[in-house]
Enzyme design. Structure first.
Site, PDB file in Angstrom:
ATOM      1  N   THR A  40       0.840  -1.201   0.000  1.00  0.00           N
ATOM      2  CA  THR A  40       0.000   0.000   0.000  1.00  0.00           C
ATOM      3  C   THR A  40       0.874   1.251   0.000  1.00  0.00           C
ATOM      4  O   THR A  40       1.979   1.238   0.551  1.00  0.00           O
ATOM      5  CB  THR A  40      -0.954   0.018   1.226  1.00  0.00           C
TER       6      THR A  40
ATOM      7  N   SER B  15      -0.097   2.618  10.854  1.00  0.00           N
ATOM      8  CA  SER B  15      -0.959   1.723  11.658  1.00  0.00           C
ATOM      9  C   SER B  15      -0.269   0.363  11.711  1.00  0.00           C
ATOM     10  O   SER B  15       0.631   0.084  10.900  1.00  0.00           O
ATOM     11  CB  SER B  15      -2.351   1.565  11.024  1.00  0.00           C
TER      12      SER B  15
ATOM     13  N   TYR C 107      -1.538  -2.345  10.761  1.00  0.00           N
ATOM     14  CA  TYR C 107      -1.797  -2.955   9.446  1.00  0.00           C
ATOM     15  C   TYR C 107      -0.740  -2.496   8.437  1.00  0.00           C
ATOM     16  O   TYR C 107      -0.128  -3.318   7.741  1.00  0.00           O
ATOM     17  CB  TYR C 107      -3.205  -2.578   8.950  1.00  0.00           C
ATOM     18  N   HIS C 108      -0.525  -1.181   8.349  1.00  0.00           N
ATOM     19  CA  HIS C 108       0.441  -0.685   7.359  1.00  0.00           C
ATOM     20  C   HIS C 108       1.848  -1.209   7.654  1.00  0.00           C
ATOM     21  O   HIS C 108       2.607  -1.515   6.737  1.00  0.00           O
ATOM     22  CB  HIS C 108       0.428   0.845   7.321  1.00  0.00           C
TER      23      HIS C 108
ATOM     24  N   LYS D 271       2.508  -4.580   6.205  1.00  0.00           N
ATOM     25  CA  LYS D 271       2.861  -4.529   4.777  1.00  0.00           C
ATOM     26  C   LYS D 271       4.341  -4.193   4.594  1.00  0.00           C
ATOM     27  O   LYS D 271       4.981  -4.659   3.651  1.00  0.00           O
ATOM     28  CB  LYS D 271       2.008  -3.472   4.067  1.00  0.00           C
TER      29      LYS D 271
ATOM     30  N   VAL E 178     -13.720   6.982  -0.615  1.00  0.00           N
ATOM     31  CA  VAL E 178     -14.757   7.362  -1.579  1.00  0.00           C
ATOM     32  C   VAL E 178     -15.940   6.394  -1.511  1.00  0.00           C
ATOM     33  O   VAL E 178     -17.105   6.807  -1.603  1.00  0.00           O
ATOM     34  CB  VAL E 178     -14.181   7.429  -3.015  1.00  0.00           C
TER      35      VAL E 178
ATOM     36  N   ARG F 234      -7.853   9.039  14.093  1.00  0.00           N
ATOM     37  CA  ARG F 234      -6.530   8.512  13.760  1.00  0.00           C
ATOM     38  C   ARG F 234      -5.445   9.506  14.161  1.00  0.00           C
ATOM     39  O   ARG F 234      -5.709  10.704  14.251  1.00  0.00           O
ATOM     40  CB  ARG F 234      -6.402   8.290  12.247  1.00  0.00           C
TER      41      ARG F 234
HETATM   42  N1  LIG Z   1      -8.989  -1.965  -1.527  1.00  0.00           N
HETATM   43  C1  LIG Z   1      -8.067  -1.011  -1.431  1.00  0.00           C
HETATM   44  O1  LIG Z   1      -8.385   0.197  -1.503  1.00  0.00           O
HETATM   45  C2  LIG Z   1      -6.609  -1.386  -1.251  1.00  0.00           C
HETATM   46  C3  LIG Z   1      -5.654  -0.356  -1.318  1.00  0.00           C
HETATM   47  C4  LIG Z   1      -4.307  -0.693  -1.152  1.00  0.00           C
HETATM   48  C5  LIG Z   1      -3.944  -1.999  -0.895  1.00  0.00           C
HETATM   49  N2  LIG Z   1      -4.901  -2.980  -0.832  1.00  0.00           N
HETATM   50  C6  LIG Z   1      -4.483  -4.345  -0.554  1.00  0.00           C
HETATM   51  O2  LIG Z   1      -5.011  -5.199  -1.533  1.00  0.00           O
HETATM   52  C7  LIG Z   1      -5.351  -6.459  -0.965  1.00  0.00           C
HETATM   53  C8  LIG Z   1      -6.784  -6.803  -1.312  1.00  0.00           C
HETATM   54  O3  LIG Z   1      -7.632  -5.764  -0.850  1.00  0.00           O
HETATM   55  P1  LIG Z   1      -9.205  -5.943  -0.831  1.00  0.00           P
HETATM   56  O4  LIG Z   1      -9.775  -4.577  -0.679  1.00  0.00           O
HETATM   57  O5  LIG Z   1      -9.620  -6.785  -1.954  1.00  0.00           O
HETATM   58  O6  LIG Z   1      -9.395  -6.719   0.559  1.00  0.00           O
HETATM   59  P2  LIG Z   1     -10.413  -7.913   0.900  1.00  0.00           P
HETATM   60  O7  LIG Z   1     -10.408  -8.040   2.375  1.00  0.00           O
HETATM   61  O8  LIG Z   1     -11.732  -7.649   0.251  1.00  0.00           O
HETATM   62  O9  LIG Z   1      -9.743  -9.189   0.212  1.00  0.00           O
HETATM   63  C9  LIG Z   1      -8.827 -10.017   0.854  1.00  0.00           C
HETATM   64  C10 LIG Z   1      -9.359 -11.443   0.807  1.00  0.00           C
HETATM   65  O10 LIG Z   1      -8.369 -12.306   1.371  1.00  0.00           O
HETATM   66  C11 LIG Z   1      -8.989 -13.204   2.261  1.00  0.00           C
HETATM   67  N3  LIG Z   1      -7.990 -13.577   3.283  1.00  0.00           N
HETATM   68  C12 LIG Z   1      -7.387 -12.789   4.184  1.00  0.00           C
HETATM   69  N4  LIG Z   1      -6.503 -13.477   4.916  1.00  0.00           N
HETATM   70  C13 LIG Z   1      -6.539 -14.751   4.449  1.00  0.00           C
HETATM   71  C14 LIG Z   1      -5.849 -15.938   4.802  1.00  0.00           C
HETATM   72  N5  LIG Z   1      -4.941 -15.970   5.790  1.00  0.00           N
HETATM   73  N6  LIG Z   1      -6.117 -17.061   4.107  1.00  0.00           N
HETATM   74  C15 LIG Z   1      -7.044 -17.071   3.109  1.00  0.00           C
HETATM   75  N7  LIG Z   1      -7.738 -15.980   2.751  1.00  0.00           N
HETATM   76  C16 LIG Z   1      -7.493 -14.830   3.423  1.00  0.00           C
HETATM   77  C17 LIG Z   1     -10.199 -12.482   2.809  1.00  0.00           C
HETATM   78  O11 LIG Z   1     -11.199 -13.384   3.228  1.00  0.00           O
HETATM   79  C18 LIG Z   1     -10.627 -11.616   1.626  1.00  0.00           C
HETATM   80  O12 LIG Z   1     -11.617 -12.261   0.844  1.00  0.00           O
HETATM   81  C19 LIG Z   1      -5.099  -6.346   0.528  1.00  0.00           C
HETATM   82  O13 LIG Z   1      -3.867  -6.930   0.847  1.00  0.00           O
HETATM   83  C20 LIG Z   1      -5.043  -4.858   0.758  1.00  0.00           C
HETATM   84  O14 LIG Z   1      -4.220  -4.540   1.825  1.00  0.00           O
HETATM   85  C21 LIG Z   1      -6.224  -2.695  -1.010  1.00  0.00           C
END
Ligand SMILES: NC(=O)c1ccc[n+]([C@@H]2O[C@H](COP(=O)([O-])OP(=O)(O)OC[C@H]3O[C@@H](n4cnc5c(N)ncnc54)[C@H](O)[C@@H]3O)[C@@H](O)[C@H]2O)c1
Length: 402
Positions: A144, A179, A181-182, A185, A239, A326
């Site tokens: 991210t 955070s 979380y961050h 990553k 958004v 935050r």
């Molecule tokens: N959506 C955004 O705006 C955004 C922005 C930057 C980075 N990301 C990164 O992109 C990735 C996907 O984002 P997203 O919005 O689709 O999230 P999401 O939570 O909708 O998708 C992640 C999926 O992975 C599954 N999962 C998590 N841990 C697991 C595990 N240990 N084993 C099996 N399945 C597991 C969850 O059930 C979920 O369906 C994430 O890593 C997120 O940090 C997303």
């Protein structure tokens, strides 16, 4: 190409499976359905209904004429992961399967520990499984833009040249995540870079901005093919959250003055960028970093945009400033690069206004579902570990005249 999607049931994973299938790629993937559970845990549900996985797979087959090879399983189950990759022998692995929410990771010790365990160990398992089952495969690891924080200098794509005491080197750009979380990553980035160096793996670490959008064209009009869209304080990104608030007449919840600047991109641009990355792999042993976003905006600019587009379609959208739960800078310098994807052919959409209009129209159909959860729209998870509902610091009904 054969593409494995870890986390295929999620917001990005389900959309990417369709975007790739429409372009002739063969898709496999896993999920443990955690995202469905986490959203329920924080008292919410997706604005767009999410169908069961068997229903999703059947609708996918009907639209694309091909199956997804799906197995339910956890990335923390190393035996499951390694044997799935050994059977499928992917050319590329897109790793989405992490806990993606900053506020969720800041709730308390248990949530912070869960987040880092799930994300860091899950990603470490992915690296080991690639090494042991398919060492030529290209890992596309979702990081991210939040890994960098908001430094008072330009942000390069992963690396920069430094001169220190008369000597020069190209080094990883410092990470200042905001955070737990961050930070998970950031730890993933370090492990991925190390695995490429010692084992000769190939990886692209995507520093992605905040994604928004209710659809991509490939989904057609079948409701079962839609991705989820969350609006709660943990899993609703800016958004997406604003659009849900706008359609039910709840004031948009801007945190602080709203001067936080971030890179944003529509869902369709995220799919375009990921596909370009998959189709242009790095060489063996190469670890590269792509900053992936369409444009930088302040959160306030995007709130005003939602307000303007909302009024064009007859919605009366108010914006309220809330005290920020935050710990982050409200106003700061922000100038990240994003040349690597552009050089490979990424064409940013730029029409954010049109995207927001589509979102509002899609979400109006689910107004009743969003209203059911109206009481969870004001945040209460604070970075000091306490729970205290944010209060309004300023009411602003319309955009100031420039
Ligand atoms: N959506 C955004 O705006 C955004 C922005 C930057 C980075 N990301 C990164 O992109 C990735 C996907 O984002 P997203 O919005 O689709 O999230 P999401 O939570 O909708 O998708 C992640 C999926 O992975 C599954 N999962 C998590 N841990 C697991 C595990 N240990 N084993 C099996 N399945 C597991 C969850 O059930 C979920 O369906 C994430 O890593 C997120 O940090 C997303």
């Amino acid at each position: 190409m054969k593409v494995f999607i870890a986390g295929i049931d999620g917001y990005l994973g389900w959309a990417l499976a369709q975007y790739l299938a429409a372009r002739g790629h063969k898709v496999a993937g896993n999920d443990m359905f955690y995202r469905r559970q986490w959203v329920e845990e924080v008292g919410s549900h997706s604005a767009i209904p999410v169908y069961s996985l068997p229903e999703r797979l059947a609708a996918f087959r009907a639209r694309f004429g091909t199956d997804i090879l799906f197995r339910e399983g956890d990335l923390l189950d190393y035996t499951f992961l390694k044997s799935f990759l050994a059977d499928f022998q992917p050319d590329a692995i897109v790793h989405f399967a992490e806990m993606p929410s900053a506020p969720y990771s800041m709730i308390d010790q248990a949530h912070a520990a869960f987040t880092q365990h799930n994300n860091v160990i899950g990603s470490l398992n992915v690296l080991w499984a690639i090494k042991e089952a398919c060492p030529q495969a290209h890992l596309i690891k979702l990081g991210t833009m939040g890994e960098y924080g908001t430094p008072n200098v330009d942000i390069p794509e992963g690396f920069f040249e430094v001169e220190f005491r008369g000597r020069k080197d190209v080094l990883p750009f410092p990470r200042q995540a905001g955070s737990f979380y961050h930070w998970s990553k950031v730890h993933d980035s370090n492990n991925t870079m190390f695995a490429c160096r010692i084992w000769g793996l190939r990886a692209t670490d995507i520093m992605q901005g905040v994604v928004f959008g209710t659809r991509i064209d490939e989904m057609g009009e079948d409701p079962i093919l839609r991705s989820r869209l969350d609006f709660d304080q943990c899993f609703g990104t800016a958004v997406n959250r604003f659009c849900c608030q706008a359609v039910i007449g709840h004031p948009l919840t801007l945190y602080g003055r709203g001067g936080q600047t971030r890179g944003f991109l529509p869902l369709r641009d995220s799919m375009q960028c990921l596909t370009i990355t998959i189709e242009n792999p790095p060489k063996a042993g190469e670890y590269r970093v792509f900053n992936q976003f369409e444009e930088c905006y302040t959160v306030e600019e995007l709130a005003y945009l939602v307000q303007e587009v909302g009024s064009e379609i007859g919605l009366n959208v108010e914006i309220h400033h809330y005290d920020n739960p935050r710990t982050e800078q409200d106003k700061h310098y922000y100038n990240p690069d994003r040349n690597h994807l552009i050089n490979l052919g990424y064409q940013p959409t730029h029409d954010v206004r049109a995207e927001v209009r589509i979102m509002l129209q899609d979400l109006l159909q689910h107004k009743a579902r969003i209203m059911e959860k109206e009481d969870i729209l004001v945040p209460d998870i604070r970075w000091d570990g306490s729970r205290r509902r944010s209060f309004i610091i300023d009411e602003q009904r319309v955009a100031p005249q420039s």
